[in-house]
Design a protein around this motif. Sequence first.
Motif, short mmCIF file in Angstrom:
data_model
loop_
_atom_site.label_atom_id
_atom_site.label_comp_id
_atom_site.label_asym_id
_atom_site.label_seq_id
_atom_site.Cartn_x
_atom_site.Cartn_y
_atom_site.Cartn_z
N LYS A 147 3.45 6.87 2.19
CA LYS A 147 2.48 6.09 2.43
C LYS A 147 2.43 6.75 3.87
O LYS A 147 3.06 6.65 4.66
CB LYS A 147 2.73 4.42 3.23
N HIS B 22 0.78 -1.38 0.35
CA HIS B 22 -0.09 0.21 -0.36
C HIS B 22 0.37 0.71 0.37
O HIS B 22 1.02 2.84 0.81
CB HIS B 22 -0.93 0.32 1.33
N PHE B 23 1.94 0.96 -0.63
CA PHE B 23 2.46 2.28 -0.51
C PHE B 23 2.46 3.07 -1.86
O PHE B 23 1.97 2.18 -2.69
CB PHE B 23 4.29 2.20 -1.28
N ASP B 24 2.61 4.44 -2.18
CA ASP B 24 2.51 4.86 -3.50
C ASP B 24 3.71 5.51 -4.19
O ASP B 24 4.89 5.62 -3.26
CB ASP B 24 1.56 6.29 -3.39
#
Length: 374
Positions: free
Chosen positions: A310, A294-296
């Motif tokens: 994140k 769920h990191f950008d």
Amino acid sequence: MKTMKHTTTPLTRTLAAAGLAGILMISASGLPSSHVHAETRTAASTEQAETPAITPPLVTSKTLQSKEKWLETDIKIPVFQGLADTKYQEQLNDIIESHASKDMAKWEKEAAETAASAQKNGYTMRPYQLTITYELTSDGTDGDLISLKVITEGMGMNNGDPRVDTYNFRNEAEAQRVTLEDLFGWDYKAIVDQAVKTAIAADQENYFQHEDGFQGIDAGQAFYVSGGTAYIVFQKYSIAPGAAGMPEFAVKLPGQGQATEEQAAAAVMKSGVYYKDNNGKIMVPAAQVLRQLHFDVKWNGKSKTAEISKGAVWSAVTLNKDAYSVGKMAPRPLGSAPEMTGGHVYVPLAFLTDILHLQAKQDKHGDITVTAAQ
């Protein structure tokens, strides 16, 4: 033409249109009506009204028209403007127009030949028809992702097969083509195949079965993105009878909607996904792993830098620069600099564990599982 859409949540997560139609028009003010009226009254009282800036549309339409009397055309193709990468913009516009021009030339030739045959043999000729439309389904406001689909439909003596062409890229200084692997990670084929098979199993009578049916997506699989969902597109007759049109299967992107416990908890790398560099450091694909957690991750082609975020966590890594940090902390070396391999940025595994404070475990098969720190 009516298509079928099935929505399925993928089984794993990693780091590529039914939304905006035609031309994107942006409001001149962007303000609610009561606010606009208030601003108008104030401007009138001070006699210093300012003209609000109007953001030009990302896409405009261009009409192509045939001179062949036996071919009726309704062709509107998209023309991009204002992209960050002007060279890519020019090439993309040329490709789209070239495809449309070739389709028109093909149908002009067929229409003219059929008309000549009709006159020679004394039967009635009805004009052929060619329609090309498009949908901009993601305009880049969400993660810089631009997604477009172009629909080509012809009708003649024998109805031509409709076709969907899709274009997915990131609006950056150096535009990056987006693939299903970018969206779903190294295991993208298994994720998408499972989603499609599950949807087909629930509606078997509308699809070919066994060897004539769906055998898995290919490297050039058409898809577009809209509203946090990737729509996997199949051409007419490819996996279903003609009555099914061009089937589409909706697969939620990682981080969109409810995720499974596995998706939320871990990123798994098979032994062939990572490698050891000349310094003996394990190098892992940053985007594929971090997006599963769920990191950008955003790539800046001009500076050769990948920005990672994140929540309150922010970091950046630059190709060939052995300096890693989080937030405002002083950068530290890890013994190897980020590398570009196969179009993906690889970083030392230590960047994940020592800098981002993630956990990594390697099993007896060589697979590495990365999870958030407990």
